[in-house]
Motif scaffolding. Sequence first.
Motif, mmCIF file in Angstrom:
data_model
loop_
_atom_site.group_PDB
_atom_site.id
_atom_site.type_symbol
_atom_site.label_atom_id
_atom_site.label_comp_id
_atom_site.label_asym_id
_atom_site.label_seq_id
_atom_site.Cartn_x
_atom_site.Cartn_y
_atom_site.Cartn_z
ATOM 1 N N UNK A 141 3.796 -4.343 -5.114
ATOM 2 C CA UNK A 141 3.088 -3.343 -4.313
ATOM 3 C C UNK A 141 3.737 -3.226 -2.932
ATOM 4 N N UNK A 142 4.099 -4.352 -2.350
ATOM 5 C CA UNK A 142 4.756 -4.345 -1.042
ATOM 6 C C UNK A 142 6.097 -3.616 -1.107
ATOM 7 N N UNK A 143 6.850 -3.891 -2.137
ATOM 8 C CA UNK A 143 8.157 -3.245 -2.296
ATOM 9 C C UNK A 143 7.996 -1.747 -2.516
ATOM 10 N N UNK A 144 7.031 -1.375 -3.357
ATOM 11 C CA UNK A 144 6.815 0.039 -3.652
ATOM 12 C C UNK A 144 6.358 0.786 -2.408
ATOM 13 N N UNK A 145 5.639 0.122 -1.524
ATOM 14 C CA UNK A 145 5.209 0.767 -0.280
ATOM 15 C C UNK A 145 6.424 1.257 0.497
ATOM 16 N N UNK A 146 7.430 0.411 0.646
ATOM 17 C CA UNK A 146 8.607 0.807 1.428
ATOM 18 C C UNK A 146 9.454 1.845 0.697
ATOM 19 N N UNK A 147 9.448 1.781 -0.614
ATOM 20 C CA UNK A 147 10.163 2.827 -1.359
ATOM 21 C C UNK A 147 9.479 4.173 -1.130
ATOM 22 N N UNK A 148 8.143 4.162 -1.053
ATOM 23 C CA UNK A 148 7.391 5.382 -0.784
ATOM 24 C C UNK A 148 7.653 5.886 0.628
ATOM 25 N N UNK A 149 7.782 4.968 1.575
ATOM 26 C CA UNK A 149 8.095 5.360 2.953
ATOM 27 C C UNK A 149 9.379 6.181 2.982
ATOM 28 N N UNK A 150 10.397 5.700 2.279
ATOM 29 C CA UNK A 150 11.667 6.431 2.283
ATOM 30 C C UNK A 150 11.562 7.743 1.515
#
Length: 308
Positions: A141-150
């Motif tokens: 979930x943490x990793x996907x958050x930053x992928x969503x940011x980009x």
Amino acid sequence: MINRILIRIKILQIVFACYRNGNEDPKVAENEFLLSLRRSYDLYHYFLLLIVEVTNLQERKLDMRKHKYHPTAEELNPNMRLVNNRFASQLETNRMLLRYVKEHGVSWVNETGFVKKVLELILASDFYRDYMNSAEDSYEVDREFWRTVFRRLICGNEELEEDLEDISIYWNDDVEIIESFVIKTIKRFAESEGSWQELLPMFKDNDDYDFAINLFRHTLRDGDAYRERIIQHLKNWEMDRIASMDLIIIQVALAEIINFPDIPVNVTLNEYIDAAKYYSTPKSATFINAILDSVVKELKKENLLLKD
């Protein structure tokens, strides 16, 4: 990581600059070309480091609020989920990133305004609120958050892209391509790899590096011969109305068609016709397609081109 699309773009830019400035020293030009490729790879690391810098900025902001004169209960006990994001923490200790940052001086220290702007965009987003309040708590979930940011905040953001282009003239046409590789990198990260997670190499393999160097060298070294051939096919076109970039696009395309028999002609044609749509006039694609088609037919008649 630096793919052939970006290589072609960089060659067009540097060759155009060489002819415009009247400086065609091949060694100087090649050094400038290699520097421009290195700056693209710098941008990749700048983006990854941005995740760390944004996270640290938020931590400092929360700490300042906690220690102000009359903090509220919320300020004393803030939601630390973004600050404690596992992916950002892993990235902060990544050995390849840390080594590159140290060796090449990559830093946001002089561009704190950009870091602040990205953080403000994140804090104002709906997916940030969802992330902070979600009951699901995991590395993924943490990793996907930053992928969503980009994907949702950085990619395609014209204001941010203009800011990046102001930071480095070498990034004028790199941003979109490099962003896609950053998203790919984030997706590849695994918690089990820890600080040893591999980042993307500058070139996928030696073939791409050889392609870059040899295409650039052929374009300049044989430039006069290519231009003579091109001029022979301009009888029905007014020379003074032909854009300089059009001639350069055709020149680089010919260098690729003639010297890289493993690349199908139609692939090369499509790449440079697409480039014309972005780097020249509205009618350039039609013109370039017509001239290249005529030159290719001539090369085949002369048995100088043995591929389709």
